[in-house]
Design a protein around this motif. Structure first.
Motif, PDB file in Angstrom:
ATOM      1  N   LEU B  34      26.809  33.360  42.852  1.00 17.44           N
ATOM      2  CA  LEU B  34      26.647  33.504  40.990  1.00 17.44           C
ATOM      3  C   LEU B  34      27.036  31.896  40.724  1.00 17.44           C
ATOM      4  O   LEU B  34      28.272  32.044  41.179  1.00 17.44           O
ATOM      5  N   MET B  48      21.512  33.122  39.680  1.00 15.47           N
ATOM      6  CA  MET B  48      21.662  34.493  40.324  1.00 15.47           C
ATOM      7  C   MET B  48      21.852  34.172  42.228  1.00 15.47           C
ATOM      8  O   MET B  48      19.972  34.317  41.260  1.00 15.47           O
ATOM      9  N   GLU B  92      29.181  37.757  45.134  1.00  7.27           N
ATOM     10  CA  GLU B  92      29.770  39.749  45.235  1.00  7.27           C
ATOM     11  C   GLU B  92      29.226  39.912  47.451  1.00  7.27           C
ATOM     12  O   GLU B  92      28.619  38.954  47.986  1.00  7.27           O
ATOM     13  N   SER B  96      30.250  46.979  47.174  1.00  9.58           N
ATOM     14  CA  SER B  96      29.886  47.576  45.834  1.00  9.58           C
ATOM     15  C   SER B  96      30.106  46.425  44.819  1.00  9.58           C
ATOM     16  O   SER B  96      30.076  44.885  44.724  1.00  9.58           O
ATOM     17  N   GLN B  97      28.844  46.556  44.391  1.00  6.46           N
ATOM     18  CA  GLN B  97      28.124  45.611  42.815  1.00  6.46           C
ATOM     19  C   GLN B  97      29.184  45.411  42.213  1.00  6.46           C
ATOM     20  O   GLN B  97      29.753  46.751  41.787  1.00  6.46           O
ATOM     21  N   GLY B  98      29.682  44.529  41.687  1.00  8.63           N
ATOM     22  CA  GLY B  98      30.956  43.739  40.815  1.00  8.63           C
ATOM     23  C   GLY B  98      31.808  43.640  41.028  1.00  8.63           C
ATOM     24  O   GLY B  98      32.769  42.861  40.316  1.00  8.63           O
ATOM     25  N   ASN B  99      32.173  43.398  42.527  1.00 10.27           N
ATOM     26  CA  ASN B  99      33.161  42.330  43.392  1.00 10.27           C
ATOM     27  C   ASN B  99      33.262  41.363  43.610  1.00 10.27           C
ATOM     28  O   ASN B  99      32.859  41.243  44.311  1.00 10.27           O
ATOM     29  N   LEU B 100      33.281  40.094  42.568  1.00 11.63           N
ATOM     30  CA  LEU B 100      33.095  38.924  42.458  1.00 11.63           C
ATOM     31  C   LEU B 100      34.325  38.558  43.817  1.00 11.63           C
ATOM     32  O   LEU B 100      35.246  38.572  42.753  1.00 11.63           O
ATOM     33  N   PHE B 102      35.843  34.890  43.522  1.00 10.73           N
ATOM     34  CA  PHE B 102      35.743  33.332  42.412  1.00 10.73           C
ATOM     35  C   PHE B 102      35.963  32.034  43.422  1.00 10.73           C
ATOM     36  O   PHE B 102      37.398  32.540  43.909  1.00 10.73           O
TER      37      PHE B 102
END
Lengths: 110, 112
Positions: B34, B48, B92, B96-100, B102
């Motif tokens: 993303l 994305m 990502e 688990s979704q939402g664990n980015l 950076f």
């Protein structure tokens, strides 16, 4: 439609105190994640919750905890604050892939 | 250890220039990449990417992913002063979704 909302927007705490930050996800989003962003760095993952269960945890000490409520809102708690906890705390919600961030809570520890 | 590396870390250009921002990654169980734009507070979602070679485009911004070489680029054409911001790349990964994860971001400054 409201985006991800966080409160408070700014707060100042003293070392050793406790802080609670709050987040409401976008309507219909069941996943909430928390990130810490210190100045000049990218956000760092703290926690992820889905359907009230912790699904992921980053490399943060046990002073950091979180929970998710039945309405999918979430709280991040930090105990025994240190100067190094001063940062922008971001909440993100997601549904089916795209992850959206709130405006963040600026925490200053003095 | 999973990591995301962005380059350059900062960039100064003049209005009208075209810029290319780079993002390379090493992660296990890649799910998506993303791009976000961050001006003052919240990172604002740009793109994305999940599939190699398919360009995503929005106005003057475009991005593409190469899953073989493990990198992505973000292009901005005909830059404007309003494009000045930090551009964050995140991957990502994992179950688990939402664990980015950076990168440190690229600070873009567009001069009039």
């Amino acid at each position: 439609d409201a985006g991800v909302t966080q409160s408070p927007t700014h707060l100042i705490k003293t070392r050793g105190q406790h802080v609670t930050l709050r987040c409401s996800p976008i309507s219909g989003h069941k996943s909430v994640s928390w990130y810490q962003q210190v100045l000049g760095q990218g956000p760092q993952f703290i926690f992820q919750y889905y359907e009230k269960e912790e699904r992921g945890r980053g490399n943060f000490p046990d002073r950091f905890s979180a929970r998710q409520f039945p309405n999918y809102s979430s709280e991040l708690n930090v105990n025994a604050l240190l100067l190094g906890d001063s940062a922008l705390y971001l909440c993100a919600s997601s549904l089916g892939g795209t992850i959206y961030f709130g405006e963040g809570s600026w925490l200053t520890v003095v | 250890e999973d990591k995301v590396v962005q380059s350059p870390l900062s960039l100064v250009v003049h209005e009208g220039d075209t810029v290319t921002l780079n993002c390379s990654y090493e992660v296990t169980n890649f799910r998506s990449l993303l791009w976000y734009k961050q001006e003052k507070k919240a990172p604002t979602f740009l793109f994305m990417l999940t599939s190699s070679g398919i360009e995503k485009k929005s106005g003057r911004l475009s991005s593409i992913l190469d899953k073989k070489e493990l990198f992505s680029i973000l292009n901005i054409t005909a830059t404007q002063t309003g494009d000045s911001a930090v551009y964050l790349c995140a991957v990502e990964a994992g179950g688990s979704q939402g664990n980015l994860i950076f990168g440190k971001g690229t600070k873009l400054s567009v001069k009039p």
